[in-house]
Design a protein around this motif. Sequence first.
Motif, mmCIF file in Angstrom:
data_model
loop_
_atom_site.group_PDB
_atom_site.id
_atom_site.type_symbol
_atom_site.label_atom_id
_atom_site.label_comp_id
_atom_site.label_asym_id
_atom_site.label_seq_id
_atom_site.Cartn_x
_atom_site.Cartn_y
_atom_site.Cartn_z
ATOM 1 N N LEU A 1 39.734 53.084 47.697
ATOM 2 C CA LEU A 1 39.197 52.091 46.761
ATOM 3 C C LEU A 1 40.257 51.606 45.761
ATOM 4 O O LEU A 1 40.339 50.421 45.439
ATOM 5 N N GLU A 2 41.079 52.543 45.320
ATOM 6 C CA GLU A 2 42.122 52.179 44.367
ATOM 7 C C GLU A 2 43.072 51.148 45.003
ATOM 8 O O GLU A 2 43.464 50.161 44.379
ATOM 9 N N GLN A 3 43.392 51.420 46.258
ATOM 10 C CA GLN A 3 44.285 50.496 46.963
ATOM 11 C C GLN A 3 43.610 49.140 47.197
ATOM 12 O O GLN A 3 44.268 48.109 47.149
ATOM 13 N N TYR A 4 42.300 49.161 47.423
ATOM 14 C CA TYR A 4 41.589 47.886 47.571
ATOM 15 C C TYR A 4 41.822 47.023 46.322
ATOM 16 O O TYR A 4 42.170 45.846 46.416
ATOM 17 N N PHE A 5 41.619 47.615 45.155
ATOM 18 C CA PHE A 5 41.796 46.828 43.925
ATOM 19 C C PHE A 5 43.240 46.358 43.775
ATOM 20 O O PHE A 5 43.496 45.240 43.360
ATOM 21 N N LYS A 6 44.177 47.227 44.147
ATOM 22 C CA LYS A 6 45.600 46.849 44.073
ATOM 23 C C LYS A 6 45.890 45.666 44.984
ATOM 24 O O LYS A 6 46.510 44.685 44.588
ATOM 25 N N HIS A 7 45.426 45.784 46.221
ATOM 26 C CA HIS A 7 45.668 44.699 47.179
ATOM 27 C C HIS A 7 44.969 43.426 46.729
ATOM 28 O O HIS A 7 45.498 42.329 46.866
ATOM 29 N N TYR A 8 43.752 43.595 46.219
ATOM 30 C CA TYR A 8 43.006 42.423 45.777
ATOM 31 C C TYR A 8 43.801 41.697 44.683
ATOM 32 O O TYR A 8 44.003 40.479 44.750
ATOM 33 N N ASN A 9 44.254 42.463 43.707
ATOM 34 C CA ASN A 9 45.005 41.836 42.603
ATOM 35 C C ASN A 9 46.283 41.174 43.093
ATOM 36 O O ASN A 9 46.631 40.078 42.663
ATOM 37 N N LYS A 10 46.954 41.836 44.006
ATOM 38 C CA LYS A 10 48.176 41.262 44.572
ATOM 39 C C LYS A 10 47.858 39.934 45.264
ATOM 40 O O LYS A 10 48.583 38.943 45.105
ATOM 41 N N SER A 11 46.753 39.917 46.005
ATOM 42 C CA SER A 11 46.400 38.715 46.773
ATOM 43 C C SER A 11 46.056 37.540 45.856
ATOM 44 O O SER A 11 46.169 36.385 46.245
ATOM 45 N N VAL A 12 45.623 37.858 44.627
ATOM 46 C CA VAL A 12 45.298 36.793 43.675
ATOM 47 C C VAL A 12 46.563 36.345 42.935
ATOM 48 O O VAL A 12 46.820 35.159 42.782
ATOM 49 N N ARG A 13 47.362 37.312 42.540
ATOM 50 C CA ARG A 13 48.575 36.975 41.771
ATOM 51 C C ARG A 13 49.640 36.346 42.657
ATOM 52 O O ARG A 13 50.314 35.402 42.257
ATOM 53 N N GLU A 14 49.808 36.908 43.848
ATOM 54 C CA GLU A 14 50.870 36.414 44.728
ATOM 55 C C GLU A 14 50.353 36.231 46.150
ATOM 56 O O GLU A 14 50.745 36.961 47.068
ATOM 57 N N PRO B 1 40.244 41.143 49.904
ATOM 58 C CA PRO B 1 41.456 40.603 49.296
ATOM 59 C C PRO B 1 41.687 39.169 49.769
ATOM 60 O O PRO B 1 41.427 38.841 50.927
ATOM 61 N N GLY B 2 42.130 38.337 48.858
ATOM 62 C CA GLY B 2 42.386 36.935 49.212
ATOM 63 C C GLY B 2 41.207 36.025 48.933
ATOM 64 O O GLY B 2 41.347 34.804 48.970
ATOM 65 N N ILE B 3 40.037 36.611 48.659
ATOM 66 C CA ILE B 3 38.831 35.787 48.499
ATOM 67 C C ILE B 3 38.435 35.730 47.027
ATOM 68 O O ILE B 3 37.892 36.691 46.474
ATOM 69 N N GLN B 4 38.714 34.599 46.397
ATOM 70 C CA GLN B 4 38.462 34.466 44.960
ATOM 71 C C GLN B 4 37.103 33.825 44.725
ATOM 72 O O GLN B 4 36.961 32.617 44.609
ATOM 73 N N VAL B 5 36.090 34.711 44.651
ATOM 74 C CA VAL B 5 34.705 34.266 44.533
ATOM 75 C C VAL B 5 34.374 33.893 43.093
ATOM 76 O O VAL B 5 34.768 34.592 42.162
ATOM 77 N N VAL B 6 33.647 32.802 42.909
ATOM 78 C CA VAL B 6 33.119 32.474 41.585
ATOM 79 C C VAL B 6 31.662 32.039 41.726
ATOM 80 O O VAL B 6 31.253 31.527 42.764
ATOM 81 N N LYS C 1 37.415 29.781 44.924
ATOM 82 C CA LYS C 1 38.299 28.857 44.222
ATOM 83 C C LYS C 1 39.737 28.811 44.717
ATOM 84 O O LYS C 1 40.557 28.119 44.128
ATOM 85 N N PHE C 2 40.034 29.554 45.771
ATOM 86 C CA PHE C 2 41.389 29.485 46.325
ATOM 87 C C PHE C 2 41.253 29.573 47.845
ATOM 88 O O PHE C 2 40.421 30.325 48.337
ATOM 89 N N PRO C 3 42.039 28.798 48.585
ATOM 90 C CA PRO C 3 41.871 28.862 50.042
ATOM 91 C C PRO C 3 42.312 30.213 50.620
ATOM 92 O O PRO C 3 43.179 30.870 50.055
#
Length: 635
Positions: free
Chosen positions: A9-22, A428-433, A454-456
Motif C-alpha cells: 500500500l505504501e508503494q501504491y501511494f508512492k507510485h500514485y504521487n510519482k504518476s501525478v508529479r511526473e 496510478p496515473g488516474i487523476q479523479v475529480v 483531469k489528466f489523460p
Amino acid sequence: MSYYKIENLEQYFKHYNKSVREPRKFWSKIASENFTWYQESEKIVEFDMAEAKIKWFVDAKVNIVKNCLDRHLSKRGEKTAIIFEPNNPNDSAEHITYNDLYSRVSKMANVLREQGIKKGDRVCIYLPMIPEIAVSVLACARIGAIHSVVFAGFSASAVATRINDSECKMVITSDGGFRGEKTIDLKGIIDEALLNCPSVENVLVVKRTNSSIKMKEGRDQWLQPLTEAASDNCIAEIMDSEDPLFILYTSGSTGKPKGMVHTTAGYMVYTAYSFKNVFNYEENDVFWCTADIGWITGHSYILYGPLLNGATTVMFEGVPTYPDFSRFWEIIEKHKVTQFYTAPTAIRSLAKENLSYVQKYPLKSLKVIGSVGEPINEEAWHWYNDHVGGKRCPLVDTWWQTETGGILISALAFITPTKPTYASLPLPGIQVVLMDEKRNEIEDNQVTGSLCIKFPWPGIARTIWGDHQRYKDTYFSAFPGKYFTGDGALRDEVGYYRITGRVDDVIIVSGHNLGTAPIEDAINEHPAVAESAVVGFPHDVKGNALYGFVILKESGEYRDRANLTKEINQHISDHIGPIAKLDKIQFVSGLPKTRSGKIMRRILRKIAEGDFSNFGDTSTLLNPEIVDEIKEGRL
Ligand code: WTA
C-alpha cells in the motif's frame, strides 16, 4: 526501481504521487522496461484537453501482437496461452500454447493479407466465443488492420449500422454459435445485414455448428481451407503508437452508436499494467474473465491484458446456467482458475439458486475475484465474497468504461483494503475529480458529484470514428479541460470512490449499456406508435430493466394491447437485439414535457420505480396533469 508492479500500500501511494508529479517519467519507465519497441518515444505524451486531442508514446513504433506473442516464445512457447472451454461440458477443452497461438495468428494474418486487407482497413468480427475470435482479433492487429468486433447478440440491422459507420471491407463470422441449449444463426444475420453494406467485399466463415447456411458466390469463403494453406510466417506491421488498433461501438444518449477508437501503444501499456496490478497476476496463474470478446472487458482482460503478460487466459463459449447453475464453479475447479472476473448480473442470477450449486466445489484454487460492468449491490457483494471467494479472496470491484480502455478505479488485490460496494482508489496515473453542479471541483470528502478525470492516461480512447466533434462534445465539454465519464460517484471519508450510476440517458441492463434513444427510435417505428420514452427501473437480477411509456396514434386498429406489446418488443429485437426488450410497457396519452419540449425523465424514472414521494420541481412542466394519469396507470 521498477514501476510495473506495486508491492504494497505504501508503494501504491508512492507510485500514485510519482504518476501525478511526473507522468512522463512514470509511464516512460513502464513502457521502456516491459515491452518491445521498434522505436521508443521521447516525448511520451502530448495533449490538448480543450480539443480532445491526446497522444501517448509520441512517435514510438511498435506492434502489439509481437508483444502479446512473439516475445514470449523463447521462454513460454509451450505454456498455455488460451484454455478454450466449449459450451458443451462433454466436449473436451482445448489448450492452445503460445507457440500454437503464434502460428494460428500468423496463418490467419497471411490469409487476411491474401484477401487484400491492408494496414488501416476495417474488419468486422462477428463471432461466438471460440478460439477463432481471438485469432482473428490478433491477426488484424498483426497486420495493422483495425478490428471492429460486434457482439454476436446484435441484430442484423445493428450490425449493418456498425459495419457501415466504419466502412468495413471484410466480415469474419461463423456458420453459427452454441449458447446453452440454443444454436444461433450468425451467418443468416450477417447475410441479412450485408444486404445494406456496400463496403464489404469478402466474408470469411468459420465452421462451428455445421448448420446448413448459404454461401454467396464471389463473396463468402470457408476460413479453414484458407488458413490450412497459409504460411505461418508473417512479418508484423510496424505501427505508429497512435495508429488505430480497434473500433468498439458503445451506446450513447443519441441514436447512433459511438465507434470508440483505441490506438496502439497507450492501450497496450495501460491494459498490461492494469491487468498485472489489479489482479495481482503472477506467472502460472490461470485467469478467467467471463465477458464476451464483443465488449471492452473481453478485449482488455480476456485477450490483450493477459497475453501481454504471458498469462494463461480462459475463454468460455457458453452461459453460466448451462447445463446447470454450477457451470462457472465447475469450470473454476476444472481449470484451477486463480483469478475469476465476472459481472454483478451473473452473480445475482446465480445467487438466486440453491447454495448447493456453488458449495459442491471447494474453489480452493481461487486467489482473487473481480466484478465489473455496473455497481455491485451489498447483497451480491457478500454472496460473491462469502460463497465464491470463501472470505479469503480479495474482491476487486473494478470501475471503467469502453472509453477508458482499462480499469481506472479499483482495489488492487492484496494491496488495497476492500470495502463492499466501493470501487475504492484510482490506479496510478488516474487523476479523479468530482465536480459539482456549478462545474467546480469538489474538494471535500463524503460528497457526491460528477466523476471526471483531469489528466489523460495512456488507455483513453482517442476519438469517435468519423466524428471527432461528437467525441469532444460528449466527453470534454460538460467540464472544460476534463474528461467527463457520464457517471456519478460518492467519495467517502478516506477518499474511496463508490460509483452511484449513470447521470445521462444510458441504462445498464445485465451489464449491457443501452442508450434510451435507439430503443425509442425502434419503438417509434411501429406504425401504431406516436411517441415513446424508455427509462430504467431496479431489477433483482439484471440490475436495471426497461420500462417503456408509449403513446399510440389515434386509430382504433390496435385494440389488442398484448399483441401490440409483443410487436413492439419484436421491433426492438430486430433493430437492436433481444437484450434491449422492454420488461414493461405502459400505454399513456402523453409524456411529461418541459416547455422546451424535453421529456422529464426523472419523473418517469420515479413512476417506473413506484416511488411517488417526491417528483422534485415540476414547475417547468407544460402538462403537469399527465403525471397523475401516468401514476394511476402504472403497471
Ligand atoms: C458502469 C464496461 C459501477 C458505469 C467496462 C460505466 C460500473 C459503464 C462498474 C461502462 C463498476 C462499469 N461499478 N459501475 N465496477 N464498471 N460500470 O462501456 O456506469 O460497457 O460508465 O464498460 O458501466 O460500461 P462499458
